[in-house]
Design an enzyme around this catalytic site. Structure first.
Site, PDB file in Angstrom:
ATOM      1  N   LYS A 136       1.332   6.287  -1.322  1.00 43.10           N
ATOM      2  CA  LYS A 136       0.138   6.950  -0.771  1.00 43.10           C
ATOM      3  C   LYS A 136      -0.130   6.456   0.648  1.00 43.10           C
ATOM      4  O   LYS A 136       0.411   5.420   1.077  1.00 43.10           O
ATOM      5  CB  LYS A 136      -1.067   6.641  -1.670  1.00 43.10           C
ATOM      6  CG  LYS A 136      -1.433   5.161  -1.723  1.00 43.10           C
ATOM      7  CD  LYS A 136      -2.503   4.883  -2.785  1.00 43.10           C
ATOM      8  CE  LYS A 136      -2.845   3.402  -2.837  1.00 43.10           C
ATOM      9  NZ  LYS A 136      -3.744   3.086  -3.963  1.00 43.10           N
TER      10      LYS A 136
ATOM     11  N   TYR B  34     -13.525  -6.086  28.053  1.00 44.18           N
ATOM     12  CA  TYR B  34     -14.919  -5.636  27.955  1.00 44.18           C
ATOM     13  C   TYR B  34     -15.847  -6.733  27.439  1.00 44.18           C
ATOM     14  O   TYR B  34     -15.532  -7.401  26.455  1.00 44.18           O
ATOM     15  CB  TYR B  34     -15.022  -4.449  27.003  1.00 44.18           C
ATOM     16  CG  TYR B  34     -14.320  -3.199  27.467  1.00 44.18           C
ATOM     17  CD1 TYR B  34     -14.537  -2.682  28.741  1.00 44.18           C
ATOM     18  CD2 TYR B  34     -13.453  -2.531  26.628  1.00 44.18           C
ATOM     19  CE1 TYR B  34     -13.893  -1.518  29.151  1.00 44.18           C
ATOM     20  CE2 TYR B  34     -12.813  -1.361  27.024  1.00 44.18           C
ATOM     21  CZ  TYR B  34     -13.034  -0.865  28.294  1.00 44.18           C
ATOM     22  OH  TYR B  34     -12.409   0.271  28.689  1.00 44.18           O
TER      23      TYR B  34
HETATM   24  C1  PLP Z   1      -3.048   2.085  -4.739  1.00 42.40           C
HETATM   25  C2  PLP Z   1      -2.896   2.127  -6.183  1.00 42.40           C
HETATM   26  C3  PLP Z   1      -1.899   1.374  -6.832  1.00 42.40           C
HETATM   27  C4  PLP Z   1      -1.039   0.367  -6.105  1.00 42.40           C
HETATM   28  O1  PLP Z   1      -1.797  -0.795  -5.868  1.00 42.40           O
HETATM   29  P1  PLP Z   1      -1.121  -2.077  -5.207  1.00 42.40           P
HETATM   30  O2  PLP Z   1      -2.121  -3.158  -5.375  1.00 42.40           O
HETATM   31  O3  PLP Z   1      -0.884  -1.731  -3.771  1.00 42.40           O
HETATM   32  O4  PLP Z   1       0.133  -2.305  -5.949  1.00 42.40           O
HETATM   33  C5  PLP Z   1      -1.737   1.536  -8.192  1.00 42.40           C
HETATM   34  N1  PLP Z   1      -2.523   2.388  -8.883  1.00 42.40           N
HETATM   35  C6  PLP Z   1      -3.498   3.098  -8.302  1.00 42.40           C
HETATM   36  C7  PLP Z   1      -4.335   3.992  -9.137  1.00 42.40           C
HETATM   37  C8  PLP Z   1      -3.728   2.991  -6.948  1.00 42.40           C
HETATM   38  O5  PLP Z   1      -4.703   3.709  -6.371  1.00 42.40           O
END
Ligand code: PLP
Length: 387
Positions: free
Chosen positions: A44, A276
């Site tokens: 993702k 800045y």
């Molecule tokens: C992002 C996510 C994962 C992976 O989590 P990590 O801690 O990066 O391994 C697994 N399951 C769901 C539902 C997620 O949203």
């Protein structure tokens, strides 16, 4: 996502080098941590900033049996790019592309009755059985079905299964505190998960996969592996819980190296304000190096005055504020030529800082550091045996 075919040595303003050999090795290491389960590589958010399609291909090449995304759009993009096999997506909103997902042979998640209604309607319209994972809220308090509502959701799903509209392929949940081994919520969630799975199975569900483990649970909690583990951050070589172990402790290696070419090196007198707000003032005559990346590239402005950078073999610290497109480091009188590489983070074995170091500098987690690197930074893929 900008991709570039230029070799990593090409003089780019900035680059995120993505080591696909490291990613493949991480997938193999994670499979060894969970030998009884199939591995889902979570890709993702553009593979946590590493580039979804390239990383997905590499993960599959290394034996990931499933790919996972949050949104259906992300999953559809992978399918359109030719990724085969099982792809699951879980972050649905009303009116989402259910029919497209079913026709693209994706696995979808359902947490409530509105979603069950939409997916069955889409399946009827498509004339294809949907593959559905029922999500239980076992204690995270985010997505998922509460235990009190579970009987209705299970009954509705099994009716739709009997009607030929869907198959319940998965029963699943997500941890709240798996990155804190021993946290009492972990055992409580596991107990609740077992109860909710057992209930659904007593009612007639025959899921292909039951799953609850994210990266930290995959690495530290074998009893949570069930049939499938969903690993995200660990695939990219980042430790999900630095208090519990470094990437190397878990057999992982960071995949992304973020670097930039110094745009300018110049002498400045003592007492000179920098960037800045003049929050940094040179303590004496010195040299300043201009690093041409900023918060628009995802460099956290919260790391102003604290983010580490390796220049010419030495750690330097962001001097003053990080601006939209650039920041300054005090080079302490050194005069590397413009164009010298400044490494913000990488695996750490060339002496460079890591994403974890930036997370600490910015008061966040390494997940966020890599994920927020922007599209203006080209990803340069190396060690892609598959290409
Ligand atoms: C992002 C996510 C994962 C992976 O989590 P990590 O801690 O990066 O391994 C697994 N399951 C769901 C539902 C997620 O949203």
């Amino acid at each position: 996502m900008t991709e570039t075919a230029l070799p990593p040595t090409a003089p780019l303003r900035a680059r995120a080098e993505i080591d696909l050999a490291a990613l493949r090795d991480n997938v193999r290491a994670l499979r060894a941590h969970a030998p009884g389960a199939v591995l889902m590589a979570v890709v993702k958010s553009d593979a946590y900033g590493h580039g979804a399609v390239r990383c997905a291909r590499a993960a599959v090449a290394a034996g990931a049996g499933w790919l996972g995304t949050a949104t259906p759009e992300e999953a559809l993009t992978l399918r359109a790019a030719g990724l085969p096999g099982r792809i699951m997506c879980w972050l649905w909103t009303p009116g989402g592309p259910w029919r497209e997902a079913i026709e693209a042979d994706l696995d979808v998640s359902v947490s409530g009755l509105w979603a069950l209604r939409e997916v069955t309607e889409a399946a009827a319209a498509a004339g294809v059985r949907a593959r559905v994972h029922l999500k239980a809220d076992t204690g995270l308090g985010r997505s998922g079905c509460q235990p009190d509502d579970w009987p209705d959701l299970v009954a509705g799903a099994l009716r739709a299964e009997a009607d030929g509209l869907l198959t319940v392929t998965g029963l699943w949940s997500h941890f709240a505190c798996a990155d804190e081994p021993g946290h009492p919520s972990i055992a409580a969630q596991l107990t609740r998960f077992r109860e909710m799975v057992a209930y659904a199975e007593r009612q007639g569900a025959r899921p292909e996969v039951r799953h609850i483990a994210n990266s930290p649970a995959t690495l530290t909690l074998p009893e949570a592996h069930f049939d499938l583990v969903r690993t995200g951050v660990a695939v990219y070589g980042i430790s999900p819980s630095p208090e519990v172990g470094t990437p190397a402790d878990f057999g992982l290696r960071p995949v992304m190296t973020l670097s930039a070419s110094l745009a300018l090196v110049k002498h400045a007198p003592g007492g000179h304000g920098v960037s800045y707000g003049h929050q940094y003032v040179t303590p004496g005559a010195t040299t300043l190096g201009l690093v041409p990346v900023g918060y628009a590239d995802g460099i956290p402005r919260h790391a102003s005055g604290s983010g580490p950078v390796l220049v010419g073999g030495k750690w330097r610290t962001v001097a003053g504020r990080i601006a939209m497109d650039q920041f300054v480091v005090d080079l302490g009188g050194d005069e590397p030529p413009a164009g010298t590489e400044a490494v913000l983070f990488g695996p750490g074995d060339r002496g460079e800082p890591t994403a974890e170091d930036w997370a600490q500098a910015a008061g966040t987690i390494a997940y966020e550091i890599v994920t927020r690197i922007g599209t203006r930074v080209p990803r340069v893929y190396v060690n892609d045996d598959a290409s």
